[in-house]
Design a protein around this motif. Sequence first.
Motif, short mmCIF file in Angstrom:
data_model
loop_
_atom_site.label_atom_id
_atom_site.label_comp_id
_atom_site.label_asym_id
_atom_site.label_seq_id
_atom_site.Cartn_x
_atom_site.Cartn_y
_atom_site.Cartn_z
N UNK A 192 -59.04 -36.67 17.76
CA UNK A 192 -57.77 -36.43 17.06
C UNK A 192 -57.35 -34.97 17.17
N UNK A 193 -58.35 -34.08 17.15
CA UNK A 193 -58.04 -32.65 17.24
C UNK A 193 -57.56 -32.29 18.65
N UNK A 194 -58.12 -32.98 19.66
CA UNK A 194 -57.77 -32.65 21.05
C UNK A 194 -56.54 -33.42 21.52
N UNK A 195 -56.15 -34.44 20.78
CA UNK A 195 -55.09 -35.35 21.21
C UNK A 195 -53.79 -34.61 21.51
N UNK A 196 -53.22 -34.87 22.67
CA UNK A 196 -51.92 -34.26 22.99
C UNK A 196 -50.82 -34.87 22.15
N UNK A 197 -50.97 -36.14 21.82
CA UNK A 197 -50.04 -36.76 20.88
C UNK A 197 -50.57 -36.46 19.48
N UNK A 198 -49.80 -35.64 18.77
CA UNK A 198 -50.28 -35.14 17.48
C UNK A 198 -49.95 -36.12 16.36
N UNK A 199 -50.80 -36.20 15.36
CA UNK A 199 -50.44 -37.01 14.18
C UNK A 199 -49.31 -36.33 13.39
N UNK B 109 -42.08 -42.21 26.41
CA UNK B 109 -42.90 -43.18 25.68
C UNK B 109 -44.13 -43.55 26.50
N UNK B 110 -43.86 -43.81 27.77
CA UNK B 110 -44.93 -44.20 28.66
C UNK B 110 -45.98 -43.10 28.72
N UNK B 111 -45.53 -41.87 28.84
CA UNK B 111 -46.51 -40.80 28.98
C UNK B 111 -47.24 -40.56 27.65
N UNK B 112 -46.57 -40.85 26.54
CA UNK B 112 -47.26 -40.76 25.25
C UNK B 112 -48.47 -41.69 25.21
N UNK B 113 -48.23 -42.93 25.59
CA UNK B 113 -49.36 -43.86 25.54
C UNK B 113 -50.40 -43.50 26.59
N UNK B 114 -49.95 -42.94 27.71
CA UNK B 114 -50.90 -42.44 28.70
C UNK B 114 -51.78 -41.34 28.12
N UNK B 115 -51.11 -40.43 27.40
CA UNK B 115 -51.84 -39.31 26.81
C UNK B 115 -52.85 -39.80 25.79
N UNK B 116 -52.39 -40.78 24.99
CA UNK B 116 -53.30 -41.33 23.98
C UNK B 116 -54.51 -41.98 24.64
N UNK B 117 -54.24 -42.73 25.70
CA UNK B 117 -55.35 -43.40 26.38
C UNK B 117 -56.31 -42.41 27.03
N UNK B 118 -55.73 -41.32 27.53
CA UNK B 118 -56.57 -40.30 28.13
C UNK B 118 -57.59 -39.77 27.09
N UNK B 119 -57.08 -39.44 25.91
CA UNK B 119 -57.97 -38.96 24.85
C UNK B 119 -58.95 -40.05 24.42
N UNK B 120 -58.42 -41.25 24.28
CA UNK B 120 -59.23 -42.42 23.92
C UNK B 120 -60.48 -42.52 24.81
N UNK B 121 -60.27 -42.30 26.11
CA UNK B 121 -61.39 -42.46 27.05
C UNK B 121 -62.35 -41.28 27.04
N UNK B 122 -61.97 -40.18 26.39
CA UNK B 122 -62.92 -39.07 26.30
C UNK B 122 -63.98 -39.32 25.22
N UNK B 123 -63.72 -40.29 24.36
CA UNK B 123 -64.69 -40.59 23.27
C UNK B 123 -65.89 -41.30 23.89
#
Length: 490
Positions: free
Chosen positions: A333-340, A22-36
């Motif tokens: 969203x396309x690059x996100x490691x956490x997929x929709x 779970x922790x790494x999921x939110x980490x992954x999301x934040x990582x993508x978030x910061x690439x915007x």
Amino acid sequence: MKTKSALFAFALLFSVISAVSQHSDSDKILQTFHTISSHEILDYTAELCSEKYKGRLSGSPEYLEVARWCAAKFEEWEIQPANNGSYFQYFTNEFSEVKSLGEVVYSNGNSKTILQFPEDYLPGSNSANGTVAAELVYVGYGITAPELDYDDYAGVDVKGKIIILEPGVPYTKNDPVLAKWTPYAYHRYKFRNAVKHGAAGMIYASKIANPNTVNLDGFIYAHLDTKVVGQIFSDAGKDYNEIQKSLKNKETPSFVLPEKQTISITAETEYFPEARACNVLGLIEGSDPVLKEEVIIIGGHLDGQGQMGDVIFPGALDNASGISDILGAAKALAASEVKPKRSVLFILIGGEECGLYGSKYYCKNPLFPVEKTKMMINLDMVGNGTGFFVSGGKTHANLFKHFEEANNTYIHRAMSASEVRKNYGRPRSDASVFEDAGIKTFSLWTRESVHPVYYHHPMDKTNVLTPEIMEDAARLLYLGVLGVANDIAL
Ligand SMILES: [Zn+2]
């Protein structure tokens, strides 16, 4: 005992693993978030507003070109073509090219005034080509509605004259018969009614570039600033403010202006009745084998008001900003490691400025059934200011909470929401078309701008935008849409 402790150890291990994942999921999301980044988003805006696209007028060849540029971005990010292997969904979209600024000359009987662009007048986006010169008749809203016992043309003869006409209809938001006036709220209706009454030409007392009108054979018109209309009225011994008041009271204050007052309108246009435009559709297929059948739509209109003569209407805020925010979120969203888990459909809408053509076409020919469409979020003018406003957020609270949480946790902007705003008169946004089709819809706007808003004006340039809020809008879209896409409780 042995089994019990083994079970306990297993349970402990499981909860640690799931906590870590779970922790790494939110980490992954934040990582993508910061690439915007606002840099990239402003690059998109600069491209969309560049001269080669001539203001992105739907129906024009340049509109199709900018649509191809957007599709190439989708392709670059491995966002799939959503319409049977194509990024494009075509529809007919007649348009007129305004080849020069033309000329509007007003004479009060003593002197002639050549009106100035864009301070005094704007050419009609769908004016016929040629010159018309005539005396003037004021016809208020230009509505003939016998069933409502209302006729702006009663008692005035407009044959061969240039009429002066107002946008809108004589009701207030709370009028119980509001819906009955809707057919009369359309510019097209007013134009046709004017021609039916024999008017030779028209002055629209509303100075915005507006392709949402109609080209009628030989019918020449221009838009005038209301301060110029006020001057024409005072030359006729009338008080424009008083006329406005009586209009609101449904008093049909139409009148023939003194003969000595004349206007000449020259328009240089070419009409293309067979033109076509398109929506650009990109898809990120959901990662869940069942939930991928459901979709979240992110949309905004790609088209603008075009070009008049050499003057481009860049439409930076309206709506290169919304499209750029969407592209920023789409890439993430396309690059996100956490997929929709659910599918995400991007729709860059054509023909909005011409009369909501693209959204109407999509809603008649949807790529996912309406009942599988979880929500649509529309971005129109999301490019300056400091805060967010979401119309529909209060109506669809279980969806909105994902955007609210994203904002409260990571973005920290002032954000407010309202119920879905019902159509006031005619439907005026793509969001209302989706909502009317039975899809839960949000409209995202930015607010509290320090920049002036140059609505449908050549000054709507990239320098009126606030890069930081655009970056945050794209980040809000990324997090909020991912939240909805992965909320299995929905
Ligand atoms: Zn717009």
